[in-house]
Design a protein around this motif. Structure first.
Motif, PDB file in Angstrom:
ATOM      1  N   VAL A  28       0.840  -1.197   0.000  1.00 13.63           N
ATOM      2  CA  VAL A  28       0.000   0.000   0.000  1.00 13.63           C
ATOM      3  C   VAL A  28       0.875   1.247   0.000  1.00 13.63           C
ATOM      4  N   ALA A  29       0.625   2.138  -0.950  1.00  8.90           N
ATOM      5  CA  ALA A  29       1.363   3.407  -1.016  1.00  8.90           C
ATOM      6  C   ALA A  29       0.532   4.512  -0.385  1.00  8.90           C
ATOM      7  N   ILE A  30       1.169   5.345   0.412  1.00 12.16           N
ATOM      8  CA  ILE A  30       0.524   6.510   1.012  1.00 12.16           C
ATOM      9  C   ILE A  30       0.761   7.682   0.070  1.00 12.16           C
ATOM     10  N   THR A  31      -0.296   8.326  -0.383  1.00 13.67           N
ATOM     11  CA  THR A  31      -0.157   9.387  -1.383  1.00 13.67           C
ATOM     12  C   THR A  31       0.156  10.748  -0.788  1.00 13.67           C
ATOM     13  N   GLU A  32      -0.076  10.926   0.501  1.00 14.38           N
ATOM     14  CA  GLU A  32       0.224  12.195   1.166  1.00 14.38           C
ATOM     15  C   GLU A  32       1.656  12.171   1.702  1.00 14.38           C
ATOM     16  N   PRO A  33       2.477  13.137   1.345  1.00 13.83           N
ATOM     17  CA  PRO A  33       3.842  13.160   1.885  1.00 13.83           C
ATOM     18  C   PRO A  33       3.840  13.565   3.360  1.00 13.83           C
ATOM     19  N   SER A  34       4.828  13.091   4.091  1.00 19.92           N
ATOM     20  CA  SER A  34       5.019  13.444   5.502  1.00 19.92           C
ATOM     21  C   SER A  34       6.285  14.269   5.629  1.00 19.92           C
ATOM     22  N   ASN A  35       6.304  15.132   6.626  1.00 21.36           N
ATOM     23  CA  ASN A  35       7.506  15.929   6.882  1.00 21.36           C
ATOM     24  C   ASN A  35       8.495  15.110   7.683  1.00 21.36           C
ATOM     25  N   GLY A  36       9.650  14.885   7.129  1.00 19.88           N
ATOM     26  CA  GLY A  36      10.719  14.170   7.821  1.00 19.88           C
ATOM     27  C   GLY A  36      10.535  12.667   7.834  1.00 19.88           C
ATOM     28  N   LEU A  37      11.627  11.989   8.096  1.00 15.95           N
ATOM     29  CA  LEU A  37      11.633  10.531   8.120  1.00 15.95           C
ATOM     30  C   LEU A  37      10.801   9.976   9.271  1.00 15.95           C
ATOM     31  N   ALA A  38      10.909  10.586  10.442  1.00 19.80           N
ATOM     32  CA  ALA A  38      10.131  10.118  11.590  1.00 19.80           C
ATOM     33  C   ALA A  38       8.635  10.279  11.331  1.00 19.80           C
ATOM     34  N   ALA A  47      -1.324   4.371   9.151  1.00 19.62           N
ATOM     35  CA  ALA A  47      -2.065   3.919   7.973  1.00 19.62           C
ATOM     36  C   ALA A  47      -2.190   2.392   7.943  1.00 19.62           C
ATOM     37  N   ALA A  48      -1.151   1.694   8.381  1.00 25.20           N
ATOM     38  CA  ALA A  48      -1.201   0.224   8.411  1.00 25.20           C
ATOM     39  C   ALA A  48      -2.301  -0.261   9.350  1.00 25.20           C
ATOM     40  N   VAL A  49      -2.389   0.364  10.515  1.00 20.93           N
ATOM     41  CA  VAL A  49      -3.421  -0.020  11.485  1.00 20.93           C
ATOM     42  C   VAL A  49      -4.805   0.337  10.963  1.00 20.93           C
ATOM     43  N   ARG A  50      -4.950   1.526  10.418  1.00 24.81           N
ATOM     44  CA  ARG A  50      -6.255   1.974   9.926  1.00 24.81           C
ATOM     45  C   ARG A  50      -6.719   1.211   8.692  1.00 24.81           C
TER      46      ARG A  50
END
Length: 79
Positions: A28-38, A47-50
């Motif tokens: 599964v790919a997450i389409t929204e980018p996150s700030n930083g590696l953490a 997302a995996a849990v949801r």
């Protein structure tokens, strides 16, 4: 720097180092980018849990890629 997360859901019998797209039950790919590696790792785990794709013997493995690398890979695939 923004990162994109991809989640591999693998069976418990799959060693962590071999958990990747070809050996996963779900990819599964997450389409929204996150700030930083953490932030990417956190967003991937949430997302995996949801996703409700995890079952009793499954585990998630999160892959984070810089947004620039992800767009470069997409551009190469289109060629």
């Amino acid at each position: 720097m923004p990162f994109f997360a991809v989640i591999a859901i693998c069976l418990n019998s799959t060693p962590v180092e071999k958990c990747r797209e070809a050996t996963s039950v779900h990819w599964v790919a997450i389409t929204e980018p996150s700030n930083g590696l953490a932030g990417c790792m956190r967003a991937g785990m949430i997302a995996a849990v949801r996703s409700r794709l995890l079952r009793g013997g499954d585990y998630p493995k999160i892959f984070c890629r810089p947004a620039a690398a992800a767009t470069d890979a997409v551009a190469r695939r289109k060629r």
